[in-house]
Design a protein around this motif. Structure first.
Motif, PDB file in Angstrom:
ATOM      1  N   VAL A  17      33.341  26.241  48.267  1.00 29.72           N
ATOM      2  CA  VAL A  17      33.766  25.902  46.904  1.00 29.72           C
ATOM      3  C   VAL A  17      33.624  27.115  45.990  1.00 29.72           C
ATOM      4  N   GLY A  18      32.530  27.842  46.134  1.00 31.26           N
ATOM      5  CA  GLY A  18      32.309  29.017  45.298  1.00 31.26           C
ATOM      6  C   GLY A  18      33.363  30.089  45.492  1.00 31.26           C
ATOM      7  N   LEU A  19      33.753  30.331  46.744  1.00 26.78           N
ATOM      8  CA  LEU A  19      34.745  31.369  47.014  1.00 26.78           C
ATOM      9  C   LEU A  19      36.122  30.979  46.495  1.00 26.78           C
ATOM     10  N   VAL A  20      36.490  29.708  46.663  1.00 28.57           N
ATOM     11  CA  VAL A  20      37.776  29.254  46.125  1.00 28.57           C
ATOM     12  C   VAL A  20      37.773  29.357  44.600  1.00 28.57           C
ATOM     13  N   LEU A  21      36.686  28.908  43.976  1.00 26.93           N
ATOM     14  CA  LEU A  21      36.606  28.987  42.521  1.00 26.93           C
ATOM     15  C   LEU A  21      36.629  30.428  42.020  1.00 26.93           C
ATOM     16  N   TYR A  22      36.046  31.329  42.792  1.00 25.15           N
ATOM     17  CA  TYR A  22      36.077  32.737  42.399  1.00 25.15           C
ATOM     18  C   TYR A  22      37.530  33.212  42.327  1.00 25.15           C
ATOM     19  N   GLY A  23      38.327  32.838  43.325  1.00 27.58           N
ATOM     20  CA  GLY A  23      39.741  33.200  43.300  1.00 27.58           C
ATOM     21  C   GLY A  23      40.466  32.584  42.123  1.00 27.58           C
ATOM     22  N   VAL A  24      40.127  31.335  41.793  1.00 30.46           N
ATOM     23  CA  VAL A  24      40.729  30.671  40.634  1.00 30.46           C
ATOM     24  C   VAL A  24      40.386  31.431  39.354  1.00 30.46           C
ATOM     25  N   GLY A  25      39.126  31.810  39.218  1.00 31.65           N
ATOM     26  CA  GLY A  25      38.699  32.543  38.033  1.00 31.65           C
ATOM     27  C   GLY A  25      39.415  33.880  37.894  1.00 31.65           C
ATOM     28  N   LEU A  26      39.576  34.585  39.016  1.00 38.23           N
ATOM     29  CA  LEU A  26      40.305  35.859  38.980  1.00 38.23           C
ATOM     30  C   LEU A  26      41.735  35.648  38.504  1.00 38.23           C
ATOM     31  N   ALA A  27      42.395  34.616  39.041  1.00 40.91           N
ATOM     32  CA  ALA A  27      43.780  34.347  38.655  1.00 40.91           C
ATOM     33  C   ALA A  27      43.888  34.056  37.158  1.00 40.91           C
ATOM     34  N   LEU A  28      42.958  33.282  36.636  1.00 42.27           N
ATOM     35  CA  LEU A  28      42.985  32.959  35.205  1.00 42.27           C
ATOM     36  C   LEU A  28      42.834  34.222  34.356  1.00 42.27           C
ATOM     37  N   MET A  29      41.889  35.080  34.728  1.00 44.96           N
ATOM     38  CA  MET A  29      41.685  36.306  33.947  1.00 44.96           C
ATOM     39  C   MET A  29      42.889  37.239  34.044  1.00 44.96           C
ATOM     40  N   ILE A  30      43.523  37.279  35.210  1.00 43.65           N
ATOM     41  CA  ILE A  30      44.715  38.118  35.363  1.00 43.65           C
ATOM     42  C   ILE A  30      45.842  37.597  34.474  1.00 43.65           C
ATOM     43  N   ARG A  31      46.028  36.277  34.467  1.00 45.16           N
ATOM     44  CA  ARG A  31      47.096  35.683  33.660  1.00 45.16           C
ATOM     45  C   ARG A  31      46.820  35.822  32.169  1.00 45.16           C
ATOM     46  N   ALA A  32      45.568  36.038  31.782  1.00 40.03           N
ATOM     47  CA  ALA A  32      45.266  36.291  30.373  1.00 40.03           C
ATOM     48  C   ALA A  32      45.822  37.637  29.916  1.00 40.03           C
ATOM     49  N   ALA A  33      45.929  38.573  30.866  1.00 40.84           N
ATOM     50  CA  ALA A  33      46.566  39.880  30.619  1.00 40.84           C
ATOM     51  C   ALA A  33      45.891  40.694  29.524  1.00 40.84           C
ATOM     52  N   ILE A  34      44.555  40.593  29.445  1.00 39.60           N
ATOM     53  CA  ILE A  34      43.838  41.416  28.459  1.00 39.60           C
ATOM     54  C   ILE A  34      42.800  42.305  29.152  1.00 39.60           C
ATOM     55  N   GLY A  35      42.946  42.476  30.461  1.00 42.50           N
ATOM     56  CA  GLY A  35      42.017  43.310  31.212  1.00 42.50           C
ATOM     57  C   GLY A  35      41.199  42.484  32.181  1.00 42.50           C
ATOM     58  N   VAL A  36      40.885  43.082  33.327  1.00 38.02           N
ATOM     59  CA  VAL A  36      40.123  42.381  34.365  1.00 38.02           C
ATOM     60  C   VAL A  36      38.955  43.247  34.823  1.00 38.02           C
ATOM     61  N   ALA A  37      38.164  42.709  35.741  1.00 45.76           N
ATOM     62  CA  ALA A  37      36.999  43.428  36.260  1.00 45.76           C
ATOM     63  C   ALA A  37      37.426  44.683  37.010  1.00 45.76           C
ATOM     64  N   PRO A  38      36.541  45.686  37.115  1.00 48.77           N
ATOM     65  CA  PRO A  38      36.912  46.965  37.737  1.00 48.77           C
ATOM     66  C   PRO A  38      37.536  46.846  39.124  1.00 48.77           C
ATOM     67  N   TRP A  39      36.947  46.049  40.026  1.00 49.77           N
ATOM     68  CA  TRP A  39      37.517  45.928  41.365  1.00 49.77           C
ATOM     69  C   TRP A  39      38.902  45.286  41.326  1.00 49.77           C
ATOM     70  N   ASP A  40      39.128  44.404  40.372  1.00 47.24           N
ATOM     71  CA  ASP A  40      40.438  43.766  40.260  1.00 47.24           C
ATOM     72  C   ASP A  40      41.457  44.698  39.614  1.00 47.24           C
ATOM     73  N   VAL A  41      40.987  45.604  38.766  1.00 47.62           N
ATOM     74  CA  VAL A  41      41.868  46.662  38.253  1.00 47.62           C
ATOM     75  C   VAL A  41      42.379  47.500  39.420  1.00 47.62           C
ATOM     76  N   LEU A  42      41.483  47.814  40.356  1.00 47.16           N
ATOM     77  CA  LEU A  42      41.879  48.582  41.537  1.00 47.16           C
ATOM     78  C   LEU A  42      42.910  47.813  42.358  1.00 47.16           C
ATOM     79  N   SER A  43      42.650  46.526  42.607  1.00 45.49           N
ATOM     80  CA  SER A  43      43.596  45.724  43.391  1.00 45.49           C
ATOM     81  C   SER A  43      44.942  45.610  42.677  1.00 45.49           C
ATOM     82  N   GLN A  44      44.915  45.437  41.356  1.00 45.82           N
ATOM     83  CA  GLN A  44      46.155  45.389  40.586  1.00 45.82           C
ATOM     84  C   GLN A  44      46.937  46.704  40.705  1.00 45.82           C
TER      85      GLN A  44
END
Length: 215
Positions: A17-44
């Motif tokens: 549940v935690g890992l799935v929710l982590y992915g959900v949280g990442l998607a929400l922050m990405i869709r906000a389009a105001i900046g994401v965590a450093p590792w996700d900036v790299l993936s983007q």
């Protein structure tokens, strides 16, 4: 007393549940389009340069990070492997479901929601005690290998991946700063609450009980 089977069931369920929710949280922050965590900036950034889906890039980055565990002699757990396999697809699924936000108020709300979900997810999957994520293991492994303070190792790693991701076209913004400042305090609340208790062996009889049995 809680049985070992129930404890293990909770640990596995909590991890998933935690890992799935982590992915959900990442998607929400990405869709906000105001900046994401450093590792996700790299993936983007890698996704922008290669055309590969963000979720797949997240998986591939996790695999590469795991390779860095070899020289620092870190041992992955089942949680480590599932971290690599689950978070990316979960994030990609919700990127398909959640539309990009363009109004400032909706961007703020969806980012806050994503940040809170990631904070809860962090408490869930780390609290399951089935192995750290690849990025966390890299940090703790370098700390143990080099003897540098954890904060210094984490800062150097995240500044490096943030810079590379930004050059490649990742989204750096106020959300990146907010994540850096707030995820620690949020996780500091969720980790103790969601940590699965360790099984303890029954306490030995007291001297009085032992003497009574001897009679």
């Amino acid at each position: 007393m809680t049985s070992p089977r129930l404890i293990w069931t909770r640990r596995i369920a909590q991890l998933l549940v935690g890992l799935v929710l982590y992915g959900v949280g990442l998607a929400l922050m990405i869709r906000a389009a105001i900046g994401v965590a450093p590792w996700d900036v790299l993936s983007q950034g890698i996704s922008a340069q290669t055309g590969l889906p963000f979720g797949l890039v997240t998986n591939l980055v996790g695999v590469v990070v795991l390779l860095f565990w070899i020289p620092i002699r870190q041992k992955p757990g089942v949680g480590t492997v599932l971290n690599v396999l689950i978070i990316g697809p979960a994030a990609q699924l919700f990127l398909w479901i959640v539309p990009a936000q363009t109004e400032w108020w909706s961007q703020a709300l969806i980012f806050i929601a994503g940040l809170l979900v990631v904070g809860i997810a962090t408490g869930l999957y780390i609290g399951a005690r089935l192995g750290p994520g690849p990025r966390d293991g890299l940090m703790t492994g370098l700390h143990a290998k080099l003897g540098w303070p954890v904060w210094l190792v984490r800062t150097l790693i995240e500044v490096t991946v943030l810079a590379i991701g930004w050059v490649l076209g990742g989204n750096v913004g106020i959300g990146t700063l907010a994540f850096a400042l707030l995820i620690g305090p949020i996780a500091n609340v969720t980790l103790p609450l969601l940590r699965v208790p360790e099984l303890r062996a029954p306490a030995p009889p007291t001297v009085e009980i032992a003497e009574e049995v001897a009679r």
